[in-house]
Design a protein around this motif. Structure first.
Motif, PDB file in Angstrom:
ATOM      1  N   ALA A 177       1.050  -1.258  -0.032  1.00 22.64           N
ATOM      2  CA  ALA A 177      -0.209  -0.352  -0.246  1.00 22.64           C
ATOM      3  C   ALA A 177       1.019   1.853   0.090  1.00 22.64           C
ATOM      4  N   PHE A 178       0.266   2.123  -0.572  1.00 25.31           N
ATOM      5  CA  PHE A 178       0.764   3.578  -0.655  1.00 25.31           C
ATOM      6  C   PHE A 178      -0.044   4.820  -0.223  1.00 25.31           C
ATOM      7  N   SER A 179       0.507   6.068   0.357  1.00 27.15           N
ATOM      8  CA  SER A 179      -0.489   6.557   0.410  1.00 27.15           C
ATOM      9  C   SER A 179      -0.040   8.333  -0.641  1.00 27.15           C
ATOM     10  N   ALA A 180      -0.637   8.774  -1.693  1.00 26.81           N
ATOM     11  CA  ALA A 180      -0.490   9.532  -2.772  1.00 26.81           C
ATOM     12  C   ALA A 180      -0.959  10.552  -3.235  1.00 26.81           C
ATOM     13  N   PRO A 181      -1.187  11.622  -3.783  1.00 33.60           N
ATOM     14  CA  PRO A 181      -2.541  12.419  -4.216  1.00 33.60           C
ATOM     15  C   PRO A 181      -2.189  10.836  -5.713  1.00 33.60           C
ATOM     16  N   THR A 182      -4.116  11.707  -5.946  1.00 30.60           N
ATOM     17  CA  THR A 182      -4.422  10.692  -6.873  1.00 30.60           C
ATOM     18  C   THR A 182      -3.266  11.146  -8.235  1.00 30.60           C
ATOM     19  N   ARG A 183      -3.527  10.283  -9.703  1.00 26.11           N
ATOM     20  CA  ARG A 183      -3.471  11.040 -10.685  1.00 26.11           C
ATOM     21  C   ARG A 183      -4.176   9.593 -11.578  1.00 26.11           C
ATOM     22  N   PRO A 184      -4.584   9.585 -13.100  1.00 24.67           N
ATOM     23  CA  PRO A 184      -5.204   8.797 -13.402  1.00 24.67           C
ATOM     24  C   PRO A 184      -4.209   7.253 -13.468  1.00 24.67           C
ATOM     25  N   GLU A 185      -3.258   7.234 -13.851  1.00 24.55           N
ATOM     26  CA  GLU A 185      -2.444   6.436 -13.722  1.00 24.55           C
ATOM     27  C   GLU A 185      -2.396   5.483 -12.456  1.00 24.55           C
ATOM     28  N   TRP A 186      -2.270   6.280 -11.394  1.00 23.34           N
ATOM     29  CA  TRP A 186      -2.482   5.496 -10.498  1.00 23.34           C
ATOM     30  C   TRP A 186      -3.338   4.636  -9.749  1.00 23.34           C
ATOM     31  N   GLU A 187      -4.641   5.286 -10.711  1.00 18.40           N
ATOM     32  CA  GLU A 187      -6.483   4.355 -10.313  1.00 18.40           C
ATOM     33  C   GLU A 187      -6.362   3.483 -11.474  1.00 18.40           C
ATOM     34  N   HIS A 188      -6.032   3.594 -12.500  1.00 19.00           N
ATOM     35  CA  HIS A 188      -5.587   2.092 -13.567  1.00 19.00           C
ATOM     36  C   HIS A 188      -4.296   1.100 -13.192  1.00 19.00           C
ATOM     37  N   ARG A 189      -3.579   1.428 -12.290  1.00 17.87           N
ATOM     38  CA  ARG A 189      -2.799   0.146 -12.409  1.00 17.87           C
ATOM     39  C   ARG A 189      -1.970  -0.475 -10.936  1.00 17.87           C
ATOM     40  N   ALA A 190      -3.453   0.533  -9.918  1.00 20.67           N
ATOM     41  CA  ALA A 190      -3.067   0.205  -8.802  1.00 20.67           C
ATOM     42  C   ALA A 190      -4.467   0.160  -8.039  1.00 20.67           C
ATOM     43  N   ILE A 191      -5.429  -0.525  -6.842  1.00 26.54           N
ATOM     44  CA  ILE A 191      -6.422  -0.324  -6.522  1.00 26.54           C
ATOM     45  C   ILE A 191      -6.853   1.541  -5.718  1.00 26.54           C
ATOM     46  N   PRO A 192      -7.528   2.423  -5.823  1.00 24.26           N
ATOM     47  CA  PRO A 192      -7.601   3.662  -5.141  1.00 24.26           C
ATOM     48  C   PRO A 192      -8.581   2.956  -4.223  1.00 24.26           C
ATOM     49  N   ILE A 193      -8.565   3.687  -2.973  1.00 20.56           N
ATOM     50  CA  ILE A 193      -9.403   4.012  -1.616  1.00 20.56           C
ATOM     51  C   ILE A 193      -9.522   4.636  -2.188  1.00 20.56           C
ATOM     52  N   HIS A 212      -6.061  27.543  -4.650  1.00 23.99           N
ATOM     53  CA  HIS A 212      -6.501  26.217  -4.469  1.00 23.99           C
ATOM     54  C   HIS A 212      -6.989  25.607  -5.977  1.00 23.99           C
ATOM     55  N   MET A 213      -6.009  24.334  -5.930  1.00 19.03           N
ATOM     56  CA  MET A 213      -6.911  23.310  -7.018  1.00 19.03           C
ATOM     57  C   MET A 213      -7.088  22.025  -6.301  1.00 19.03           C
ATOM     58  N   PRO A 214      -8.596  20.974  -6.045  1.00 18.15           N
ATOM     59  CA  PRO A 214      -8.721  20.276  -6.134  1.00 18.15           C
ATOM     60  C   PRO A 214      -7.909  18.793  -5.995  1.00 18.15           C
ATOM     61  N   LEU A 215      -7.327  17.929  -4.769  1.00 14.70           N
ATOM     62  CA  LEU A 215      -6.315  17.244  -4.876  1.00 14.70           C
ATOM     63  C   LEU A 215      -6.697  16.389  -3.828  1.00 14.70           C
ATOM     64  N   PRO A 216      -6.969  15.009  -4.093  1.00 13.52           N
ATOM     65  CA  PRO A 216      -7.497  14.107  -2.871  1.00 13.52           C
ATOM     66  C   PRO A 216      -6.471  13.177  -3.173  1.00 13.52           C
ATOM     67  N   TYR A 217      -5.989  13.026  -1.603  1.00 11.05           N
ATOM     68  CA  TYR A 217      -4.591  11.855  -1.447  1.00 11.05           C
ATOM     69  C   TYR A 217      -5.042  10.516  -0.666  1.00 11.05           C
ATOM     70  N   TYR A 218      -5.431   9.635  -1.695  1.00 11.36           N
ATOM     71  CA  TYR A 218      -5.688   8.059  -1.286  1.00 11.36           C
ATOM     72  C   TYR A 218      -4.920   7.585  -0.950  1.00 11.36           C
ATOM     73  N   PHE A 219      -5.397   6.054  -0.095  1.00  9.34           N
ATOM     74  CA  PHE A 219      -4.169   5.166   0.107  1.00  9.34           C
ATOM     75  C   PHE A 219      -4.449   3.763  -1.156  1.00  9.34           C
ATOM     76  N   PHE A 220      -3.402   3.975  -2.060  1.00  7.89           N
ATOM     77  CA  PHE A 220      -3.422   2.875  -3.162  1.00  7.89           C
ATOM     78  C   PHE A 220      -3.284   1.338  -3.104  1.00  7.89           C
ATOM     79  N   VAL A 221      -3.247   0.391  -3.022  1.00  8.73           N
ATOM     80  CA  VAL A 221      -3.272  -0.458  -2.415  1.00  8.73           C
ATOM     81  C   VAL A 221      -2.483  -1.666  -3.769  1.00  8.73           C
ATOM     82  N   THR A 222      -1.663  -2.881  -3.984  1.00  9.45           N
ATOM     83  CA  THR A 222      -1.458  -3.206  -5.332  1.00  9.45           C
ATOM     84  C   THR A 222      -2.903  -4.510  -5.725  1.00  9.45           C
TER      85      THR A 222
END
Length: 259
Positions: free
Chosen positions: A53-69, A177-187
Motif C-alpha cells: 500500500a502507498f499513500s499519494a495524491p491521485t492521478r489517472p495512471e495510479w487509479e488504472h494500475r493500482a486499486i484506489p481507495i 486552490h486546486m482539488p487534489l484528493p490524497y488516497y491509499f493505493f493498494v497493490t
C-alpha cells in the motif's frame, strides 16, 4: 529526507482503519518499505506486489494500475497551497491578483508529482527535481520563484528549514486552490486488503473518527494559514479521474469549517 514528516498522519490513519476492521479481518502488521521511493518507482512496486500500500495524491495512471481507495484521507487539504518564496520577492507576489499574474513566475514541484502535471496543463512554467530536499535549495538558489506547498506541509517544512535558509518566507497574501484528493493505493494483488481499508475508512468517516484525527494533525496549520484573509486563486484539476467523489461534502475540508 530525515526532515520529512509528511507520512506520520497517513500512517496513523492506516493503523486506525486496520484496527477498526480487526474483528472481521484479523490481525495486521505495518512495516515500512526499507528504502525511499520516487512516485514512479512506488507505482511499479505496487503493480508487482512488492509494495502492498502507498499513500499519494491521485492521478489517472495510479487509479488504472493500482486499486484506489477513494476516501480522501487528507480531506482535500493538499488542494489549498501557500507559496514558499524568497524574502525579497514578497512585494512582487503581493501584487498578484489573478492566475494570469502568477503564470509570469516560475513554479517548483517534484517532477513526478500529480500537482506538477496539473500545473503544466494550466500553462505554468514548472521546474523541479525527483529529490524532495533539493527543491528547497533550488528555490533559494533562484532556479524557480515559488514552491507551492499544501497547508499540511508548509509550516512544518518552513519551521524545520528556516535556520538553513534564513531568507525563505511563506508568502503572506495568496493561496492557490486546486482539488487534489490524497488516497491509499493498494497493490492489485491484494483486493482483500483494499476491501478492508475501504471498510475501515468508511467507518471512520461515518462516526467522525477521520475528522477528529484530521483536525488533530492539521488544525494548527489551518488556523495559522488564515485562508479567509488570503486571496485564493482557484484552478480546476485536469488530472482528476471522473470517479473522484467531489460531490460528497463529508470527504472535503472547507475554509469555513472550524477545527
Amino acid at each position: 529526507s530525515t526532515l520529512d514528516k509528511r507520512f506520520e498522519y497517513p500512517t496513523e490513519v492506516l493503523r486506525r482503519a486496520l484496527e477498526r476492521t480487526k474483528a472481521e479481518y484479523g490481525g495486521y502488521e505495518i512495516r515500512r518499505y526499507p528504502e525511499s521511493l520516487s512516485r514512479n518507482r512506488a507505482l511499479a512496486e505496487l503493480e508487482l506486489g512488492k509494495l502492498t500500500a502507498f499513500s499519494a495524491p491521485t492521478r489517472p495512471e495510479w487509479e488504472h494500475r493500482a486499486i484506489p481507495i477513494r476516501v480522501p484521507i487528507r480531506k482535500g487539504i493538499m488542494g489549498y497551497r501557500l507559496l514558499l518564496i524568497r524574502a525579497a520577492d514578497q512585494d512582487a507576489f503581493a501584487r498578484v491578483q489573478a492566475i494570469g499574474d502568477l503564470r509570469k513566475y516560475r513554479l517548483g514541484q517534484g517532477v513526478q508529482w500529480s500537482s506538477a502535471a496539473a500545473f503544466r496543463k494550466h500553462d505554468f512554467t514548472v521546474h523541479g527535481s525527483t529529490e524532495y530536499e533539493a527543491l528547497f535549495a533550488m528555490l533559494m538558489h533562484g532556479r524557480f520563484d515559488y514552491f507551492p506547498r499544501s497547508l499540511n506541509e508548509v509550516y512544518t517544512e518552513f519551521d524545520l528549514r528556516k535556520s538553513k535558509f534564513p531568507d525563505m518566507r511563506i508568502e503572506r497574501t495568496l493561496a492557490i486552490h486546486m482539488p487534489l484528493p490524497y488516497y491509499f493505493f493498494v497493490t492489485p494483488k491484494r483486493p482483500d486488503l483494499a476491501k478492508r481499508l475501504s471498510a475501515g475508512l468508511m467507518a471512520m468517516v461515518a462516526d467522525g473518527g477521520l475528522d477528529e484525527l484530521f483536525f488533530r494533525y492539521h488544525g494548527a496549520s489551518i488556523a495559522r494559514a488564515g485562508l479567509k484573509e488570503r486571496r485564493i486563486l482557484s484552478l480546476t484539476n485536469p488530472e482528476l479521474p471522473a470517479e473522484t467523489p467531489l460531490g460528497n461534502p463529508a470527504y472535503w475540508y472547507r475554509p469555513d469549517q472550524a477545527p
